[in-house]
Design a protein around this motif. Structure first.
Motif, PDB file in Angstrom:
ATOM      1  N   PHE A  37       0.884  -1.074   0.032  1.00 29.87           N
ATOM      2  CA  PHE A  37       0.105  -0.109  -0.138  1.00 29.87           C
ATOM      3  C   PHE A  37       0.783   1.236   0.104  1.00 29.87           C
ATOM      4  O   PHE A  37       2.085   1.165   0.470  1.00 29.87           O
ATOM      5  CB  PHE A  37      -0.936  -0.067   1.213  1.00 29.87           C
ATOM      6  N   ARG A  38       0.234   2.293  -0.278  1.00 25.66           N
ATOM      7  CA  ARG A  38       1.039   3.352  -0.280  1.00 25.66           C
ATOM      8  C   ARG A  38       0.258   4.940   0.340  1.00 25.66           C
ATOM      9  O   ARG A  38      -1.162   4.607   0.007  1.00 25.66           O
ATOM     10  CB  ARG A  38       1.682   3.812  -1.518  1.00 25.66           C
ATOM     11  N   GLN A  39       0.803   5.874   0.903  1.00 27.14           N
ATOM     12  CA  GLN A  39       0.226   6.918   1.072  1.00 27.14           C
ATOM     13  C   GLN A  39       0.855   8.295   0.993  1.00 27.14           C
ATOM     14  O   GLN A  39       2.072   8.496   1.334  1.00 27.14           O
ATOM     15  CB  GLN A  39       0.150   6.791   2.851  1.00 27.14           C
ATOM     16  N   GLU A  44      -5.384   9.649   1.517  1.00 29.52           N
ATOM     17  CA  GLU A  44      -5.271   8.414   2.421  1.00 29.52           C
ATOM     18  C   GLU A  44      -4.564   7.281   1.757  1.00 29.52           C
ATOM     19  O   GLU A  44      -4.011   7.327   0.542  1.00 29.52           O
ATOM     20  CB  GLU A  44      -6.894   7.984   2.155  1.00 29.52           C
ATOM     21  N   ARG A  45      -4.441   6.337   2.647  1.00 31.42           N
ATOM     22  CA  ARG A  45      -3.524   5.068   2.090  1.00 31.42           C
ATOM     23  C   ARG A  45      -4.188   4.178   1.211  1.00 31.42           C
ATOM     24  O   ARG A  45      -5.613   4.094   1.442  1.00 31.42           O
ATOM     25  CB  ARG A  45      -3.096   4.271   3.514  1.00 31.42           C
ATOM     26  N   GLU A  46      -3.536   3.745   0.074  1.00 33.40           N
ATOM     27  CA  GLU A  46      -4.241   3.126  -1.011  1.00 33.40           C
ATOM     28  C   GLU A  46      -3.537   1.856  -1.372  1.00 33.40           C
ATOM     29  O   GLU A  46      -2.267   1.833  -1.241  1.00 33.40           O
ATOM     30  CB  GLU A  46      -4.215   4.040  -2.370  1.00 33.40           C
ATOM     31  N   TYR A  94       5.629   3.687   1.157  1.00 33.87           N
ATOM     32  CA  TYR A  94       4.991   2.605   0.842  1.00 33.87           C
ATOM     33  C   TYR A  94       5.057   1.616   2.273  1.00 33.87           C
ATOM     34  O   TYR A  94       6.219   1.438   2.731  1.00 33.87           O
ATOM     35  CB  TYR A  94       6.003   2.000  -0.233  1.00 33.87           C
ATOM     36  N   TYR A  95       3.934   1.037   2.295  1.00 33.85           N
ATOM     37  CA  TYR A  95       3.868  -0.152   3.364  1.00 33.85           C
ATOM     38  C   TYR A  95       3.582  -1.558   2.916  1.00 33.85           C
ATOM     39  O   TYR A  95       2.789  -1.882   1.861  1.00 33.85           O
ATOM     40  CB  TYR A  95       2.699   0.327   4.238  1.00 33.85           C
ATOM     41  N   GLN A 108      -8.095  -2.908   3.001  1.00 36.57           N
ATOM     42  CA  GLN A 108      -7.004  -2.756   4.063  1.00 36.57           C
ATOM     43  C   GLN A 108      -7.191  -3.390   5.363  1.00 36.57           C
ATOM     44  O   GLN A 108      -6.306  -4.096   6.079  1.00 36.57           O
ATOM     45  CB  GLN A 108      -6.567  -1.521   4.306  1.00 36.57           C
ATOM     46  N   TRP A 114       1.616  -4.947   9.587  1.00 39.28           N
ATOM     47  CA  TRP A 114       1.894  -3.924   8.764  1.00 39.28           C
ATOM     48  C   TRP A 114       3.481  -3.469   9.119  1.00 39.28           C
ATOM     49  O   TRP A 114       3.681  -3.540  10.101  1.00 39.28           O
ATOM     50  CB  TRP A 114       1.125  -2.458   9.030  1.00 39.28           C
ATOM     51  N   GLY A 117       6.901   1.546   6.851  1.00 40.85           N
ATOM     52  CA  GLY A 117       7.008   2.052   5.875  1.00 40.85           C
ATOM     53  C   GLY A 117       8.434   2.566   5.357  1.00 40.85           C
ATOM     54  O   GLY A 117       9.206   2.620   6.075  1.00 40.85           O
TER      55      GLY A 117
END
Length: 124
Positions: A37-39, A44-46, A94-95, A108, A114, A117
């Motif tokens: 995922f990325r923010q 918002e995180r996507e 990036y996570y 999510q 998690w 990042g």
């Protein structure tokens, strides 16, 4: 319990490439779907990409299809995200995340582990 640590972020020019790694420390890595995922700042995180436990099924966000590739090596407890033809709009933290399910998911809330990042910055 899986602990996830991302690495490989950095500063790159538009059109360049980076490879992100996610190292898992637990003994059950192969039982988890892995996702990225990325923010971006102010957003918002996507979802970016996910890969099934056996690495047979991958899914991608439309914005990265054809440019990013997710993979995993269960023997090394590692998930990778190869990012090519990077664009300034890919700039984000990036996570990596792990979900206790067989198939990849964009949702999510299904991911229960998690990482902290890693920053990716793409300059124009």
């Amino acid at each position: 319990q899986e602990q996830l640590v991302e690495s490989g972020g950095g500063l790159v020019q538009a059109g360049g490439s980076l490879r992100l790694s996610c190292a898992a420390s637990g003994r059950t890595f192969s039982t988890y779907t892995m996702g990225w995922f990325r923010q971006a700042p102010g957003k918002e995180r996507e979802f970016v990409a996910a890969i099934s436990r056996s690495a047979g099924i991958t899914i991608y966000a439309d914005s990265v299809k054809g440019r990013f590739t997710i993979s995993r090596d269960n023997a090394k407890n590692t998930a990778l995200l190869q990012m090519n033809n990077l664009k300034p709009e890919d700039t984000a933290v990036y996570y990596c995340a792990a979900a206790p399910r067989n198939w990849g998911t964009m949702r999510q809330h299904e991911y229960d582990h998690w990482g902290q990042g890693t920053q990716v910055t793409v300059s124009s």
